[in-house]
Design a protein around this motif. Structure first.
Motif, mmCIF file in Angstrom:
data_model
loop_
_atom_site.group_PDB
_atom_site.id
_atom_site.type_symbol
_atom_site.label_atom_id
_atom_site.label_comp_id
_atom_site.label_asym_id
_atom_site.label_seq_id
_atom_site.Cartn_x
_atom_site.Cartn_y
_atom_site.Cartn_z
ATOM 1 N N GLU A 10 0.812 -1.217 0.000
ATOM 2 C CA GLU A 10 0.000 0.000 0.000
ATOM 3 C C GLU A 10 0.843 1.264 0.000
ATOM 4 O O GLU A 10 0.535 2.234 -0.707
ATOM 5 N N ASN A 11 1.907 1.285 0.795
ATOM 6 C CA ASN A 11 2.746 2.482 0.879
ATOM 7 C C ASN A 11 3.401 2.795 -0.459
ATOM 8 O O ASN A 11 3.504 3.960 -0.861
ATOM 9 N N ILE A 12 3.831 1.761 -1.158
ATOM 10 C CA ILE A 12 4.467 1.955 -2.460
ATOM 11 C C ILE A 12 3.435 2.436 -3.490
ATOM 12 O O ILE A 12 3.713 3.331 -4.293
ATOM 13 N N ILE A 13 2.238 1.863 -3.457
ATOM 14 C CA ILE A 13 1.182 2.295 -4.373
ATOM 15 C C ILE A 13 0.881 3.780 -4.168
ATOM 16 O O ILE A 13 0.774 4.555 -5.120
ATOM 17 N N ASN A 14 0.758 4.190 -2.896
ATOM 18 C CA ASN A 14 0.460 5.596 -2.595
ATOM 19 C C ASN A 14 1.567 6.520 -3.082
ATOM 20 O O ASN A 14 1.304 7.611 -3.596
ATOM 21 N N LYS A 15 2.818 6.083 -2.918
ATOM 22 C CA LYS A 15 3.963 6.933 -3.240
ATOM 23 C C LYS A 15 4.240 6.997 -4.728
ATOM 24 O O LYS A 15 4.532 8.069 -5.270
ATOM 25 N N LYS A 16 4.140 5.884 -5.415
ATOM 26 C CA LYS A 16 4.589 5.813 -6.803
ATOM 27 C C LYS A 16 3.471 5.911 -7.834
ATOM 28 O O LYS A 16 3.739 6.074 -9.024
ATOM 29 N N PHE A 17 2.213 5.831 -7.394
ATOM 30 C CA PHE A 17 1.122 5.842 -8.369
ATOM 31 C C PHE A 17 0.024 6.837 -7.983
ATOM 32 O O PHE A 17 -1.133 6.672 -8.341
ATOM 33 N N GLY A 18 0.411 7.896 -7.265
ATOM 34 C CA GLY A 18 -0.534 8.929 -6.854
ATOM 35 C C GLY A 18 -0.808 9.925 -7.966
ATOM 36 O O GLY A 18 -0.401 9.768 -9.123
ATOM 37 N N ASN A 19 -1.482 11.012 -7.606
ATOM 38 C CA ASN A 19 -1.908 12.003 -8.598
ATOM 39 C C ASN A 19 -0.748 12.682 -9.318
ATOM 40 O O ASN A 19 -0.762 12.854 -10.535
ATOM 41 N N LYS A 20 0.273 13.097 -8.560
ATOM 42 C CA LYS A 20 1.416 13.762 -9.183
ATOM 43 C C LYS A 20 2.118 12.827 -10.153
ATOM 44 O O LYS A 20 2.506 13.228 -11.259
ATOM 45 N N GLN A 21 2.273 11.586 -9.733
ATOM 46 C CA GLN A 21 2.965 10.623 -10.588
ATOM 47 C C GLN A 21 2.157 10.333 -11.851
ATOM 48 O O GLN A 21 2.723 10.135 -12.931
ATOM 49 N N LEU A 22 0.830 10.322 -11.717
ATOM 50 C CA LEU A 22 -0.010 10.120 -12.901
ATOM 51 C C LEU A 22 0.148 11.275 -13.876
ATOM 52 O O LEU A 22 0.232 11.070 -15.094
ATOM 53 N N LEU A 23 0.229 12.502 -13.362
ATOM 54 C CA LEU A 23 0.425 13.656 -14.233
ATOM 55 C C LEU A 23 1.753 13.535 -14.986
ATOM 56 O O LEU A 23 1.800 13.731 -16.210
ATOM 57 N N TYR A 24 2.834 13.214 -14.279
ATOM 58 C CA TYR A 24 4.132 13.043 -14.937
ATOM 59 C C TYR A 24 4.062 11.938 -15.994
ATOM 60 O O TYR A 24 4.631 12.062 -17.088
ATOM 61 N N PHE A 25 3.367 10.865 -15.665
ATOM 62 C CA PHE A 25 3.212 9.722 -16.565
ATOM 63 C C PHE A 25 2.519 10.138 -17.858
ATOM 64 O O PHE A 25 2.942 9.783 -18.962
ATOM 65 N N LEU A 26 1.454 10.949 -17.729
ATOM 66 C CA LEU A 26 0.696 11.358 -18.913
ATOM 67 C C LEU A 26 1.421 12.434 -19.720
ATOM 68 O O LEU A 26 1.231 12.528 -20.936
ATOM 69 N N LEU A 27 2.237 13.246 -19.056
ATOM 70 C CA LEU A 27 2.990 14.284 -19.769
ATOM 71 C C LEU A 27 4.219 13.724 -20.466
ATOM 72 O O LEU A 27 4.786 14.373 -21.350
ATOM 73 N N ASP A 28 4.652 12.533 -20.076
ATOM 74 C CA ASP A 28 5.804 11.882 -20.703
ATOM 75 C C ASP A 28 5.414 11.449 -22.119
ATOM 76 O O ASP A 28 4.535 10.614 -22.320
#
Length: 229
Positions: A10-28
Motif C-alpha cells: 500500500e505504501n508503495i502504491i500511494n507513493k509511486k502511483f498517486g496524482n502527481k505521478q499520474l500527471l508526470y506519466f501522462l505528460l511523458d
C-alpha cells in the motif's frame, strides 16, 4: 523487492502511483497522449451530468466542484484527477463538473489515457489508485454525514482546510472560494443555516471569519483526524 510484493504494498502504491505521478506519466511523450492546458473561469463546465465526455482532466491550480442535480458531491483541487472514473468510451458521466474560481488544468484524451494505462505494465495501478481515492472521498463523506449538523459542519471545514487550505501552527485557513453557500450545499443545508452555524462556532472560539475567509483554530481539532482516511 519481489515484483508481486511491489505491486501489492500500500505504501508503495500511494507513493509511486498517486496524482502527481499520474500527471508526470501522462505528460511523458514516450507514449504520446493528446493534451491541452486550459484556463477556466468561474462557472466554466468541464462536462455535464448524463453526457459522454472524451477527456480526463488534472488540475494544476484552482478548484472544481462535482454535482448531481445541483447538489455538490465532492470537490477537486491541485493535482486531483477528474473524469477518469468513467473509463468506457460510451459511458455517460454521473456528475456535472464546474470550475469554482480561476482554475488551470491539463486536458487529456480519455481514449488515449486508457490506452496508455493498458499498454504500460504498471498502468493498471494508476487506475486502481484513482478508484481507491474516489471511494475514500465518498466513504469519508458518508461517515461525516452520520453526525449532527453542527459536528458535520466542523468536520467538513476541517477536512477542506487540511486538503486544500493553509495549515499553520495555530490555525487552518480555508481558501476563500469555499463560501458558506457552497459548503452548505455540500452538506445539504441552506446557506442561512450555514451562516448560523458559523456564528455559533465563532462564539465558541472554534473558528473566525476574517475578510470572508473561514479560519479554524487548531486547538479544537485534535479529535477530527479520525475522519481523514
Amino acid at each position: 523487492m519481489m515484483l508481486h510484493t511491489f505491486f501489492f504494498d500500500e505504501n508503495i502504491i500511494n507513493k509511486k502511483f498517486g496524482n502527481k505521478q499520474l500527471l508526470y506519466f501522462l505528460l511523458d511523450d514516450t507514449y504520446y497522449v493528446d493534451k491541452t492546458k486550459l484556463v477556466l473561469t468561474p462557472g466554466d463546465i468541464l462536462f455535464h451530468e448524463g453526457d459522454m465526455h472524451a477527456y480526463v482532466y488534472i488540475i494544476i491550480s484552482g478548484f472544481c466542484r462535482s454535482s448531481k442535480q445541483g447538489h455538490v458531491i465532492q470537490f477537486s483541487g491541485k493535482n486531483e484527477v477528474i473524469g477518469i472514473g468513467n473509463v468506457l468510451g460510451n459511458e455517460a458521466s454521473s456528475l456535472t463538473v464546474t470550475a469554482i474560481g480561476k482554475t488551470i488544468a491539463w486536458r487529456f484524451s480519455k481514449d488515449q489515457v486508457m490506452s496508455k494505462l493498458m499498454y504500460t505494465r504498471e498502468g493498471f495501478l494508476y487506475l486502481y489508485q484513482q478508484m481507491r481515492l474516489c471511494n475514500n472521498k465518498l466513504l469519508q463523506k458518508e461517515t461525516i454525514l452520520l453526525e449532527n449538523s453542527k459536528k458535520r459542519f466542523v468536520f467538513i471545514l476541517y477536512h477542506l482546510g487540511i486538503a486544500y487550505g493553509e495549515v499553520n501552527r495555530d490555525c487552518i485557513k480555508l481558501p476563500k472560494i469555499f463560501t458558506k453557500k457552497i459548503i452548505g450545499n455540500y452538506l445539504g443545508i441552506t446557506a442561512s443555516h450555514a451562516s448560523y452555524l458559523c456564528r455559533q462556532l465563532e462564539k465558541e472560539d472554534i473558528l473566525e471569519i476574517n475578510k470572508n475567509q473561514i479560519v479554524i483554530r487548531k486547538k479544537h481539532t485534535a479529535s477530527l483526524d479520525i475522519f481523514l482516511l
